[in-house]
Scaffold this motif. Structure first.
Motif, mmCIF file in Angstrom:
data_model
loop_
_atom_site.group_PDB
_atom_site.id
_atom_site.type_symbol
_atom_site.label_atom_id
_atom_site.label_comp_id
_atom_site.label_asym_id
_atom_site.label_seq_id
_atom_site.Cartn_x
_atom_site.Cartn_y
_atom_site.Cartn_z
ATOM 1 N N SER A 136 71.071 22.948 -10.062
ATOM 2 C CA SER A 136 72.210 23.533 -10.758
ATOM 3 C C SER A 136 73.174 22.515 -11.341
ATOM 4 C CB SER A 136 72.973 24.469 -9.815
ATOM 5 O OG SER A 136 73.254 23.830 -8.582
ATOM 6 N N ASP A 137 73.268 21.312 -10.756
ATOM 7 C CA ASP A 137 74.232 20.339 -11.270
ATOM 8 C C ASP A 137 73.818 18.935 -10.847
ATOM 9 O OD1 ASP A 137 76.454 19.452 -12.630
ATOM 10 O OD2 ASP A 137 77.872 19.880 -11.014
ATOM 11 N N ALA A 138 74.329 17.953 -11.588
ATOM 12 C CA ALA A 138 74.080 16.539 -11.266
ATOM 13 C C ALA A 138 75.286 15.733 -11.703
ATOM 14 C CB ALA A 138 72.820 16.037 -11.965
ATOM 15 N N ILE A 139 75.634 14.720 -10.912
ATOM 16 C CA ILE A 139 76.728 13.819 -11.266
ATOM 17 C C ILE A 139 76.269 12.383 -11.073
ATOM 18 C CG2 ILE A 139 78.580 15.441 -10.705
ATOM 19 C CD1 ILE A 139 78.927 13.882 -8.042
ATOM 20 N N ARG A 140 76.941 11.460 -11.768
ATOM 21 C CA ARG A 140 76.736 10.032 -11.542
ATOM 22 C C ARG A 140 77.789 9.577 -10.543
ATOM 23 N NH1 ARG A 140 76.114 7.885 -16.778
ATOM 24 N NH2 ARG A 140 78.343 7.644 -17.021
ATOM 25 N N SER A 141 77.359 9.096 -9.401
ATOM 26 C CA SER A 141 78.291 8.719 -8.345
ATOM 27 C C SER A 141 78.883 7.341 -8.622
ATOM 28 C CB SER A 141 77.601 8.747 -6.984
ATOM 29 O OG SER A 141 76.465 7.914 -6.976
ATOM 30 N N ALA A 142 79.819 6.954 -7.783
ATOM 31 C CA ALA A 142 80.555 5.711 -8.016
ATOM 32 C C ALA A 142 79.661 4.483 -8.006
ATOM 33 C CB ALA A 142 81.662 5.564 -6.974
ATOM 34 N N ASP A 143 78.527 4.544 -7.311
ATOM 35 C CA ASP A 143 77.629 3.391 -7.245
ATOM 36 C C ASP A 143 76.577 3.391 -8.347
ATOM 37 O OD1 ASP A 143 75.969 5.424 -6.469
ATOM 38 O OD2 ASP A 143 75.485 4.604 -4.498
ATOM 39 N N GLY A 144 76.700 4.308 -9.319
ATOM 40 C CA GLY A 144 75.785 4.324 -10.456
ATOM 41 C C GLY A 144 74.530 5.141 -10.265
ATOM 42 N N GLN A 145 74.302 5.642 -9.043
ATOM 43 C CA GLN A 145 73.164 6.516 -8.785
ATOM 44 C C GLN A 145 73.527 7.958 -9.149
ATOM 45 O OE1 GLN A 145 70.095 5.541 -7.889
ATOM 46 N NE2 GLN A 145 70.726 3.404 -7.873
ATOM 47 N N LEU A 181 73.506 12.159 -8.094
ATOM 48 C CA LEU A 181 73.493 13.128 -7.011
ATOM 49 C C LEU A 181 73.249 14.501 -7.608
ATOM 50 C CD1 LEU A 181 74.034 13.575 -3.917
ATOM 51 C CD2 LEU A 181 76.374 14.162 -4.587
ATOM 52 N N LEU A 182 72.236 15.227 -7.103
ATOM 53 C CA LEU A 182 71.876 16.547 -7.602
ATOM 54 C C LEU A 182 72.042 17.580 -6.503
ATOM 55 C CD1 LEU A 182 69.922 14.390 -9.195
ATOM 56 C CD2 LEU A 182 68.857 16.476 -10.051
ATOM 57 N N VAL A 183 72.394 18.801 -6.900
ATOM 58 C CA VAL A 183 72.486 19.920 -5.968
ATOM 59 C C VAL A 183 71.625 21.057 -6.497
ATOM 60 C CG1 VAL A 183 74.774 19.326 -5.115
ATOM 61 C CG2 VAL A 183 74.560 20.775 -7.132
ATOM 62 N N ASN A 184 71.134 21.906 -5.561
ATOM 63 C CA ASN A 184 70.344 23.050 -6.002
ATOM 64 C C ASN A 184 70.920 24.346 -5.457
ATOM 65 O OD1 ASN A 184 69.418 23.411 -3.360
ATOM 66 N ND2 ASN A 184 67.391 22.559 -3.765
ATOM 67 N N GLN A 185 70.273 25.455 -5.795
ATOM 68 C CA GLN A 185 70.836 26.763 -5.487
ATOM 69 C C GLN A 185 70.633 27.188 -4.040
ATOM 70 O OE1 GLN A 185 69.398 29.461 -8.506
ATOM 71 N NE2 GLN A 185 70.512 28.424 -10.139
ATOM 72 N N SER A 186 70.038 26.338 -3.223
ATOM 73 C CA SER A 186 69.990 26.608 -1.791
ATOM 74 C C SER A 186 70.955 25.719 -1.022
ATOM 75 C CB SER A 186 68.568 26.402 -1.255
ATOM 76 O OG SER A 186 68.223 25.036 -1.264
ATOM 77 N N PHE A 189 70.269 16.031 -3.301
ATOM 78 C CA PHE A 189 69.286 14.983 -3.532
ATOM 79 C C PHE A 189 69.969 13.817 -4.221
ATOM 80 C CE2 PHE A 189 66.915 18.868 -3.227
ATOM 81 C CZ PHE A 189 65.751 18.530 -2.567
ATOM 82 N N ARG A 190 69.445 12.615 -3.960
ATOM 83 C CA ARG A 190 70.025 11.406 -4.519
ATOM 84 C C ARG A 190 68.927 10.556 -5.134
ATOM 85 N NH1 ARG A 190 74.667 8.380 -4.015
ATOM 86 N NH2 ARG A 190 74.455 6.135 -3.821
ATOM 87 N N GLN A 207 65.501 11.626 -3.398
ATOM 88 C CA GLN A 207 65.295 11.751 -1.965
ATOM 89 C C GLN A 207 66.390 12.647 -1.401
ATOM 90 O OE1 GLN A 207 65.453 7.660 -0.833
ATOM 91 N NE2 GLN A 207 67.666 7.499 -0.983
ATOM 92 N N PRO A 208 66.118 13.404 -0.327
ATOM 93 C CA PRO A 208 67.138 14.268 0.262
ATOM 94 C C PRO A 208 68.365 13.461 0.664
ATOM 95 C CG PRO A 208 64.974 14.781 1.147
ATOM 96 C CD PRO A 208 64.818 13.517 0.351
ATOM 97 N N TYR A 209 69.531 14.096 0.552
ATOM 98 C CA TYR A 209 70.790 13.415 0.831
ATOM 99 C C TYR A 209 71.667 14.341 1.671
ATOM 100 C CZ TYR A 209 75.239 11.029 -0.152
ATOM 101 O OH TYR A 209 76.434 10.377 -0.044
ATOM 102 N N GLY A 210 72.008 13.900 2.861
ATOM 103 C CA GLY A 210 72.831 14.736 3.712
ATOM 104 C C GLY A 210 72.073 15.937 4.241
ATOM 105 N N LYS A 211 72.818 16.847 4.839
ATOM 106 C CA LYS A 211 72.235 18.059 5.398
ATOM 107 C C LYS A 211 72.410 19.221 4.426
ATOM 108 C CE LYS A 211 73.143 16.744 10.207
ATOM 109 N NZ LYS A 211 73.836 17.124 11.475
ATOM 110 N N PRO A 212 71.386 20.070 4.240
ATOM 111 C CA PRO A 212 71.538 21.240 3.360
ATOM 112 C C PRO A 212 72.680 22.136 3.826
ATOM 113 C CG PRO A 212 69.235 20.884 3.935
ATOM 114 C CD PRO A 212 70.038 19.964 4.811
ATOM 115 N N LEU A 213 73.405 22.698 2.873
ATOM 116 C CA LEU A 213 74.534 23.554 3.215
ATOM 117 C C LEU A 213 74.095 24.959 3.596
ATOM 118 C CD1 LEU A 213 77.047 22.571 0.389
ATOM 119 C CD2 LEU A 213 76.902 21.679 2.712
ATOM 120 N N GLY A 214 72.908 25.351 3.143
ATOM 121 C CA GLY A 214 72.429 26.690 3.448
ATOM 122 C C GLY A 214 73.078 27.779 2.631
ATOM 123 N N LYS A 215 73.734 27.421 1.540
ATOM 124 C CA LYS A 215 74.324 28.409 0.634
ATOM 125 C C LYS A 215 74.296 27.849 -0.773
ATOM 126 C CE LYS A 215 78.996 26.776 1.839
ATOM 127 N NZ LYS A 215 80.316 27.196 2.365
#
Length: 216
Positions: free
Chosen positions: A144-153, A155-160, A164-165, A175-183
């Motif tokens: 659903s969305d993607a941003i460029r983080s402060a370190d130039g990489q 970060l993507l999020v999905n509808q679940s 991902f980073r 690669q997976p990043y952090g724990k899924p929010l479940g929403k």
């Protein structure tokens, strides 16, 4: 173009905008349904249509904007992709690697372009959109969305609610990043302290830097 303009005027302001990008306080671009596209050079006090300068003959919905230097990119439904090499004044359609809808695209600091969308499909380009390679994602959930983080990489999020980073390692761009929010997550921003704010129909969620760092 005249018939399209007359039809849009007759139908009124009933079509949504889907993406907005400003590069400074004065210059920005907004796009949306049925190929709507407007540009401002005075901080939004006035807008002028770019629909005649975007190669979008089918009037595809435009869902995302990305920019790096003079290069701007658009993504939308049915695999639509376009690129501008003149600072976002005109766009040429790119050959798409996928016929499904794209909902986000973003550029890494090293110039890698990542486009992602329906059912977890993602593709990367290292030549400004001339060619794309599939990016393996073991989760068939729409991005659903993607941003460029402060370190130039990126970060993507999905509808679940999964994050991902990007990675600089060959063949392992995401690669997976952090724990899924479940929403479901519709959009994400990063604050100056590295914390993330994620938005969806359930509201806002803030993840402190310690949460994502500790769970990498």
């Amino acid at each position: 173009r005249l018939q399209t303009a007359e039809r849009l005027v007759a139908e009124g302001a009933d079509k949504p905008f889907l993406a907005l990008q400003f590069i400074d306080a004065q210059h920005g671009l907004i796009v949306g349904a049925y190929g709507l596209a407007f540009r401002t050079d005075d901080g939004g006090n006035s807008w002028h249509s770019l629909m005649g300068q975007i190669d979008n003959p089918m009037g595809a919905h435009l869902s995302a904007i990305a920019q790096q230097g003079e290069h701007w990119f658009l993504a939308g439904e049915q695999g639509y992709l376009a690129r501008s090499a003149d600072g976002g004044h005109s766009f040429s359609q790119l050959q798409s690697p996928y016929p499904g809808s794209f909902f986000t695209l973003q550029l890494r600091d090293d110039g890698v372009l990542l486009v992602a969308g329906l059912k977890g499909n993602a593709f990367a380009s290292r030549d400004l959109g001339q060619s794309f390679q599939p990016v393996p994602v073991n989760m068939p959930v729409s991005f659903s969305d993607a941003i460029r983080s402060a370190d130039g990489q990126l970060l993507l999020v999905n509808q679940s609610g999964a994050l991902f980073r990007t990675s600089g390692q060959p063949g392992a761009l995401l690669q997976p990043y952090g724990k899924p929010l479940g929403k479901p997550v519709a959009s994400v921003i990063e604050a100056a302290d590295g914390s993330l704010t994620l938005a969806g129909f359930t509201g806002l969620t803030r993840l402190p830097p310690s949460v994502t760092t500790a769970s990498e």
